[in-house]
Design a protein around this motif. Structure first.
Motif, PDB file in Angstrom:
ATOM      1  N   LEU A 282       0.834  -1.209   0.000  1.00 47.47           N
ATOM      2  CA  LEU A 282       0.000   0.000   0.000  1.00 47.47           C
ATOM      3  C   LEU A 282       0.864   1.252   0.000  1.00 47.47           C
ATOM      4  CD1 LEU A 282      -2.987   1.194   0.434  1.00 47.47           C
ATOM      5  CD2 LEU A 282      -2.274   1.440   2.798  1.00 47.47           C
ATOM      6  N   LEU A 283       1.862   1.277   0.884  1.00 50.68           N
ATOM      7  CA  LEU A 283       2.745   2.451   0.969  1.00 50.68           C
ATOM      8  C   LEU A 283       3.491   2.656  -0.350  1.00 50.68           C
ATOM      9  CD1 LEU A 283       4.138   1.884   4.584  1.00 50.68           C
ATOM     10  CD2 LEU A 283       2.609   3.723   3.854  1.00 50.68           C
ATOM     11  N   GLN A 284       3.943   1.564  -0.970  1.00 50.65           N
ATOM     12  CA  GLN A 284       4.630   1.680  -2.262  1.00 50.65           C
ATOM     13  C   GLN A 284       3.695   2.245  -3.332  1.00 50.65           C
ATOM     14  OE1 GLN A 284       6.038  -2.288  -3.086  1.00 50.65           O
ATOM     15  NE2 GLN A 284       7.725  -2.182  -1.603  1.00 50.65           N
ATOM     16  N   ALA A 285       2.455   1.755  -3.338  1.00 52.40           N
ATOM     17  CA  ALA A 285       1.486   2.204  -4.340  1.00 52.40           C
ATOM     18  C   ALA A 285       1.143   3.685  -4.154  1.00 52.40           C
ATOM     19  CB  ALA A 285       0.212   1.359  -4.256  1.00 52.40           C
ATOM     20  N   VAL A 286       0.942   4.092  -2.900  1.00 54.63           N
ATOM     21  CA  VAL A 286       0.603   5.495  -2.629  1.00 54.63           C
ATOM     22  C   VAL A 286       1.768   6.403  -3.022  1.00 54.63           C
ATOM     23  CG1 VAL A 286       0.116   7.178  -0.798  1.00 54.63           C
ATOM     24  CG2 VAL A 286      -1.077   4.979  -0.830  1.00 54.63           C
ATOM     25  N   LYS A 287       2.981   5.990  -2.688  1.00 51.39           N
ATOM     26  CA  LYS A 287       4.170   6.787  -3.036  1.00 51.39           C
ATOM     27  C   LYS A 287       4.257   6.992  -4.547  1.00 51.39           C
ATOM     28  CE  LYS A 287       9.195   6.968  -2.277  1.00 51.39           C
ATOM     29  NZ  LYS A 287      10.359   6.243  -1.698  1.00 51.39           N
ATOM     30  N   LYS A 288       3.950   5.937  -5.294  1.00 53.57           N
ATOM     31  CA  LYS A 288       4.034   6.008  -6.747  1.00 53.57           C
ATOM     32  C   LYS A 288       2.884   6.826  -7.337  1.00 53.57           C
ATOM     33  CE  LYS A 288       4.584   2.966 -10.774  1.00 53.57           C
ATOM     34  NZ  LYS A 288       4.679   1.566 -11.233  1.00 53.57           N
ATOM     35  N   ALA A 289       1.697   6.711  -6.741  1.00 54.34           N
ATOM     36  CA  ALA A 289       0.502   7.343  -7.318  1.00 54.34           C
ATOM     37  C   ALA A 289       0.277   8.773  -6.860  1.00 54.34           C
ATOM     38  CB  ALA A 289      -0.730   6.505  -6.980  1.00 54.34           C
TER      39      ALA A 289
ATOM     40  N   TYR B 162      -6.662   7.784  -8.086  1.00 54.62           N
ATOM     41  CA  TYR B 162      -6.488   6.370  -7.742  1.00 54.62           C
ATOM     42  C   TYR B 162      -7.380   5.994  -6.572  1.00 54.62           C
ATOM     43  CZ  TYR B 162      -3.286   8.167  -4.097  1.00 54.62           C
ATOM     44  OH  TYR B 162      -2.725   8.849  -3.031  1.00 54.62           O
ATOM     45  N   VAL B 163      -7.881   4.756  -6.622  1.00 52.09           N
ATOM     46  CA  VAL B 163      -8.683   4.186  -5.532  1.00 52.09           C
ATOM     47  C   VAL B 163      -8.059   2.843  -5.177  1.00 52.09           C
ATOM     48  CG1 VAL B 163     -10.911   3.225  -4.845  1.00 52.09           C
ATOM     49  CG2 VAL B 163     -10.837   5.323  -6.201  1.00 52.09           C
ATOM     50  N   ILE B 164      -7.662   2.690  -3.920  1.00 54.64           N
ATOM     51  CA  ILE B 164      -7.035   1.445  -3.468  1.00 54.64           C
ATOM     52  C   ILE B 164      -7.953   0.757  -2.457  1.00 54.64           C
ATOM     53  CG2 ILE B 164      -5.033   0.420  -2.320  1.00 54.64           C
ATOM     54  CD1 ILE B 164      -3.399   2.868  -3.204  1.00 54.64           C
ATOM     55  N   HIS B 165      -8.218  -0.523  -2.686  1.00 59.72           N
ATOM     56  CA  HIS B 165      -8.979  -1.314  -1.722  1.00 59.72           C
ATOM     57  C   HIS B 165      -7.994  -2.117  -0.880  1.00 59.72           C
ATOM     58  CE1 HIS B 165     -12.590  -0.307  -3.990  1.00 59.72           C
ATOM     59  NE2 HIS B 165     -13.293  -0.793  -2.965  1.00 59.72           N
ATOM     60  N   TYR B 166      -7.929  -1.802   0.402  1.00 61.97           N
ATOM     61  CA  TYR B 166      -7.048  -2.531   1.330  1.00 61.97           C
ATOM     62  C   TYR B 166      -7.702  -3.843   1.740  1.00 61.97           C
ATOM     63  CZ  TYR B 166      -3.654  -3.143   5.115  1.00 61.97           C
ATOM     64  OH  TYR B 166      -2.646  -3.614   5.932  1.00 61.97           O
ATOM     65  N   GLU B 167      -9.036  -3.865   1.725  1.00 62.28           N
ATOM     66  CA  GLU B 167      -9.776  -5.096   1.995  1.00 62.28           C
ATOM     67  C   GLU B 167     -10.687  -5.395   0.812  1.00 62.28           C
ATOM     68  OE1 GLU B 167     -11.791  -5.538   5.664  1.00 62.28           O
ATOM     69  OE2 GLU B 167      -9.937  -5.645   6.819  1.00 62.28           O
ATOM     70  N   MET B 168     -10.868  -6.660   0.527  1.00 61.72           N
ATOM     71  CA  MET B 168     -11.657  -7.094  -0.616  1.00 61.72           C
ATOM     72  C   MET B 168     -13.148  -6.830  -0.392  1.00 61.72           C
ATOM     73  SD  MET B 168     -12.076 -11.009  -1.972  1.00 61.72           S
ATOM     74  CE  MET B 168     -12.892 -11.513  -0.479  1.00 61.72           C
ATOM     75  N   PRO B 169     -13.826  -6.134  -1.323  1.00 60.23           N
ATOM     76  CA  PRO B 169     -15.292  -6.027  -1.236  1.00 60.23           C
ATOM     77  C   PRO B 169     -15.917  -7.402  -1.440  1.00 60.23           C
ATOM     78  CG  PRO B 169     -14.367  -4.395  -2.742  1.00 60.23           C
ATOM     79  CD  PRO B 169     -13.278  -5.375  -2.449  1.00 60.23           C
ATOM     80  N   TYR B 170     -17.168  -7.545  -1.028  1.00 60.75           N
ATOM     81  CA  TYR B 170     -17.811  -8.857  -1.080  1.00 60.75           C
ATOM     82  C   TYR B 170     -18.592  -9.084  -2.365  1.00 60.75           C
ATOM     83  CZ  TYR B 170     -16.678  -9.080   3.902  1.00 60.75           C
ATOM     84  OH  TYR B 170     -16.024  -9.083   5.101  1.00 60.75           O
ATOM     85  N   SER B 171     -18.643  -8.082  -3.245  1.00 58.40           N
ATOM     86  CA  SER B 171     -19.328  -8.266  -4.529  1.00 58.40           C
ATOM     87  C   SER B 171     -18.681  -7.387  -5.579  1.00 58.40           C
ATOM     88  CB  SER B 171     -20.818  -7.924  -4.409  1.00 58.40           C
ATOM     89  OG  SER B 171     -20.988  -6.523  -4.284  1.00 58.40           O
ATOM     90  N   LEU B 172     -18.797  -7.816  -6.832  1.00 58.79           N
ATOM     91  CA  LEU B 172     -18.268  -7.011  -7.942  1.00 58.79           C
ATOM     92  C   LEU B 172     -19.047  -5.715  -8.096  1.00 58.79           C
ATOM     93  CD1 LEU B 172     -17.256  -9.263 -10.968  1.00 58.79           C
ATOM     94  CD2 LEU B 172     -15.913  -7.460  -9.907  1.00 58.79           C
ATOM     95  N   GLU B 173     -20.348  -5.737  -7.733  1.00 60.81           N
ATOM     96  CA  GLU B 173     -21.140  -4.508  -7.789  1.00 60.81           C
ATOM     97  C   GLU B 173     -20.531  -3.445  -6.889  1.00 60.81           C
ATOM     98  OE1 GLU B 173     -24.363  -7.704  -8.560  1.00 60.81           O
ATOM     99  OE2 GLU B 173     -22.467  -7.556  -7.510  1.00 60.81           O
ATOM    100  N   SER B 174     -20.235  -3.832  -5.628  1.00 62.39           N
ATOM    101  CA  SER B 174     -19.648  -2.887  -4.687  1.00 62.39           C
ATOM    102  C   SER B 174     -18.285  -2.416  -5.172  1.00 62.39           C
ATOM    103  CB  SER B 174     -19.497  -3.528  -3.300  1.00 62.39           C
ATOM    104  OG  SER B 174     -20.750  -3.818  -2.755  1.00 62.39           O
ATOM    105  N   TYR B 175     -17.483  -3.360  -5.649  1.00 65.13           N
ATOM    106  CA  TYR B 175     -16.136  -2.997  -6.086  1.00 65.13           C
ATOM    107  C   TYR B 175     -16.171  -2.043  -7.274  1.00 65.13           C
ATOM    108  CZ  TYR B 175     -11.324  -3.144  -7.598  1.00 65.13           C
ATOM    109  OH  TYR B 175     -10.053  -2.753  -7.960  1.00 65.13           O
ATOM    110  N   TYR B 176     -17.012  -2.349  -8.256  1.00 70.84           N
ATOM    111  CA  TYR B 176     -17.105  -1.520  -9.458  1.00 70.84           C
ATOM    112  C   TYR B 176     -17.569  -0.105  -9.097  1.00 70.84           C
ATOM    113  CZ  TYR B 176     -18.493   0.011 -14.129  1.00 70.84           C
ATOM    114  OH  TYR B 176     -18.632   0.722 -15.299  1.00 70.84           O
ATOM    115  N   GLN B 177     -18.523  -0.025  -8.170  1.00 73.54           N
ATOM    116  CA  GLN B 177     -19.055   1.277  -7.760  1.00 73.54           C
ATOM    117  C   GLN B 177     -18.001   2.094  -7.028  1.00 73.54           C
ATOM    118  OE1 GLN B 177     -22.657   0.991  -5.361  1.00 73.54           O
ATOM    119  NE2 GLN B 177     -23.586   2.596  -6.588  1.00 73.54           N
ATOM    120  N   GLU B 178     -17.286   1.458  -6.098  1.00 72.08           N
ATOM    121  CA  GLU B 178     -16.286   2.171  -5.297  1.00 72.08           C
ATOM    122  C   GLU B 178     -15.028   2.490  -6.107  1.00 72.08           C
ATOM    123  OE1 GLU B 178     -17.870  -0.108  -1.273  1.00 72.08           O
ATOM    124  OE2 GLU B 178     -15.847  -0.514  -2.009  1.00 72.08           O
ATOM    125  N   ALA B 179     -14.520   1.505  -6.829  1.00 67.58           N
ATOM    126  CA  ALA B 179     -13.326   1.733  -7.653  1.00 67.58           C
ATOM    127  C   ALA B 179     -13.622   2.747  -8.747  1.00 67.58           C
ATOM    128  CB  ALA B 179     -12.847   0.421  -8.268  1.00 67.58           C
ATOM    129  N   GLY B 180     -14.886   2.767  -9.200  1.00 66.01           N
ATOM    130  CA  GLY B 180     -15.288   3.681 -10.268  1.00 66.01           C
ATOM    131  C   GLY B 180     -15.326   5.144  -9.861  1.00 66.01           C
TER     132      GLY B 180
END
Length: 644
Positions: free
Chosen positions: A226-233, A308-326
């Motif tokens: 996470l720290l590496q990704a944030v530093k880069k982004a 950028y949107v980073i999920h540290y924990e996995m959402p429980y559905s693709l609907e939730s993930y698509y909405q949040e990552a979107g």
């Protein structure tokens, strides 16, 4: 489909007048033309696609009232505030305002004072709504988050299935619109069937987001990655991290601030409402570049340039993930949704879903404890929602907080209770002395601070609070009094207990609960009924795991899940780039030689070809890959090595 071109022209003028946009986005014009033609319409736009304008703009040009049905109290209040700020007459009715205020707003609606009226689906089943409905000049019913209608949806709400029956008396005389960002084919069919849509217009922008570079990183060292990704982004702009738990949000925001020097704030329900709003606003303006939040963050927030949107924990559905990552890249610019994953995440997610569905006996016990807490005898009913303390229910039931919360949610899903889990903190005031006495007291008081406090309070609440409790936002009263929250409470306490001039009450962030029917001695629940929705969620979790584990194009996986066919590979997700790299057969020696060649000085395309004796096709393929990997930079006709 025939539409009124003159009315659509007015809608275009309205768009520019109130929102400042010269033209509609792709798809919005089709949805609005459909509504203005009186056609029942389903709108399927991705997150950030501009769904709300599809009903807000028509509301400003239609002759009657647009009723917006929304599941979230906070979201409807925010939208109404935004509309009012633009000069559009809108209001809401929900459990955060008094019954007197609700009746007043209905009276205003009868008199044509509003273009839009927001309410929850539960509101449609109240006696007051049923009495008022025939008197309202309703042109359009807009159902936001329409996936809540479907039992196959990721956020099923039984009250959504009662929308059509609750409006049956006017259902055939009005135009309907259902809107969602996340609906699989079976959910779409379920929505249309539940709403009685026949020959409806479906306006879909599809689920392609070509500017998003979908990425999954499997690792046991999530915090380090996470720290590496944030530093880069971070250099690209603002970001958003979904931390999952409050604890994660606090710890990660602290780590990022301390170790990377990036001003990062945590956002979750444990933070004061005023502070949450401030964090949200500063993130929107870019003053705070990064927020680590629970999934409550982002609903209704309009920020186009989140990079950028980073999920540290996995959402429980693709609907939730698509909405949040979107929420990344709504402006169409290149942006990065990243999901961090380790195998134990999937095991924990499955256990949590199963644990969130209590046994039949546990559910009955919590129901009985809730009814006892509300002083309801068997056969008694509730007219108004009441605040309920989870802490007190926990103590009374002898159960864990998790069981109490999950039981309340299941009782809500089964349509046994109404549950509102978040409301804006408010202060209710009722003056119990005459208005003349209060005015005299303001003049007579030697303590000028107290006099100013009483005068300000009386001006804000005025005559409406003389007969019954009137509620105003705590934050608004605090701002008017220019005092700390504690000072406001102490001042009210003095006027209530010592001066006996008023009564007050605070309603805050405790959940509001109302039994839908009279109290039953025994709930009629079958094991099959209890497990039905749980099994649907477990199936969605399997699709989410499939997205993580797929070796194919991630965008193809998402779009096919939502029912799109003949989808082309995106060419820029991690899997596409990895597969491309394998096809190109990039060797370490090639990369090392190219680095040595380009580090000292930039080279032209032909100079690179000559140095390596590559074909034109191979040179283009390899250089294109290294540019996307940010190892090589291209400037006009020159290629140079990027600094590590």
């Amino acid at each position: 489909m025939e539409f009124d071109s003159e009315l659509f022209s007015k809608a275009q003028q309205s768009l520019e007048q109130y929102w400042g946009f010269p033209s509609f986005r792709s798809g919005q014009d089709d949805a609005i033309k459909s509504v203005l033609a009186g056609q029942n319409t389903m709108v399927l736009f991705p997150t950030g696609g501009g769904k709300s304008l599809c009903y807000q703009v028509p509301a400003t040009v239609l002759g009657g009232l647009t009723v917006v049905i929304s599941p979230l109290v906070a979201l409807m209040q925010d939208q109404v505030q935004q509309l009012n700020d633009r000069g559009i007459a809108a209001t809401f009715v929900n459990s955060t305002i008094s019954s007197w205020e609700i009746e007043q707003r209905f009276a205003n609606a009868r008199n044509g004072m509003y273009d839009l009226l927001y309410c929850s689906p539960e509101r449609l089943q109240t006696d007051l709504w049923q009495a008022e409905m025939p008197k309202l000049n309703i042109d359009l019913i807009a159902i936001d988050e329409a996936h809540c209608i479907s039992e196959w949806g990721h956020d099923f709400r039984p009250s959504y299935r009662e929308i059509r029956p609750a409006l049956k008396d006017i259902a055939d005389e009005i135009t309907w619109m259902a809107l969602t960002a996340t609906a699989t084919p079976e959910v779409r069919d379920d929505i249309q069937q539940s709403l009685g849509f026949e020959d409806s217009e479906i306006v879909s922008k599809g689920f392609e987001r070509p500017n998003l570079k979908w990425w999954v990183t499997s690792t046991e060292q999530k915090q380090q990655k996470l720290l590496q990704a944030v530093k880069k982004a971070a250099g690209r702009g603002s970001g958003l991290i979904y931390g999952g738990t409050r604890k994660n949000c606090e710890e990660l925001s602290q780590q990022i601030t301390q170790r990377l020097g990036i001003n990062t704030k945590a956002y979750h329900a444990g933070i004061e409402t005023g502070d949450r709003k401030e964090i949200q606003q500063k993130w929107i303006t870019g003053e705070i570049p990064l927020v680590v939040a629970t999934n409550a963050f982002g609903m209704g927030i309009d920020k186009a340039d989140c990079r950028y949107v980073i999920h540290y924990e996995m959402p429980y559905s693709l609907e939730s993930y698509y909405q949040e990552a979107g929420r990344a890249g709504r402006d169409g610019q290149e942006s990065f949704p990243l999901l961090l994953f380790k195998p134990s995440d999937a095991i924990i997610a499955e256990r949590r879903i199963k644990d969130s569905y209590p046994e039949k006996e546990q559910l009955q016990h919590v129901y009985d404890v809730l009814c006892d807490h509300l002083n309801l005898a068997v056969g008694s009913a509730m007219e108004e929602s009441e605040e309920v303390s989870i802490k007190k229910l926990k103590k009374r039931a002898g159960s864990s907080k998790r069981i109490i919360r999950s039981s309340l949610k299941v009782l809500k899903q089964l349509g046994i209770i109404e549950l509102i889990e978040y409301i804006t903190p408010q202060i209710g005031v009722q003056f119990i002395t005459g208005a003349d006495y209060i005015r005299d007291k303001i003049e007579e008081l030697e303590n000028r601070k107290k006099s100013h406090f009483l005068d300000t309070l009386f001006r804000q609440y005025s005559g409406e609070a003389m007969g019954e409790m009137k509620y105003l936002k705590f934050e608004y009263i605090q701002r008017k009094l220019n005092l700390s929250p504690n000072a406001v409470k102490k001042g009210l306490q003095v006027l209530q207990d010592h001066d006996q001039m008023l009564k007050f009450e605070l309603i805050g962030e405790l959940p509001l609960v109302r039994l839908v029917d009279e109290r039953q001695s025994k709930l009629q629940l079958s094991k099959k009924e209890l497990e039905k929705h749980r099994n649907s969620l477990l199936k969605k979790l399997d699709y989410m795991k499939g997205y993580i584990e797929t070796e194919g194009c991630r965008e193809v996986y998402i779009r096919q899940y939502f029912g799109e066919e003949k989808v082309q590979e995106c060419g820029h997700c991690d899997n596409c780039l990895s597969n491309e790299a394998q096809e190109i057969s990039v060797s370490e020696s090639d990369v090392k030689r190219l680095k040595e060649l380009l580090e000292e000085d930039g080279k032209t395309f032909n100079e690179i070809r000559a140095a390596f004796d590559w074909s034109e096709a191979r040179a283009k393929q390899l250089l294109g890959y290294l540019i996307r990997e940010e190892k090589v930079a291209a400037d006009k006709n020159q290629y140079s090595w990027q600094l590590d």
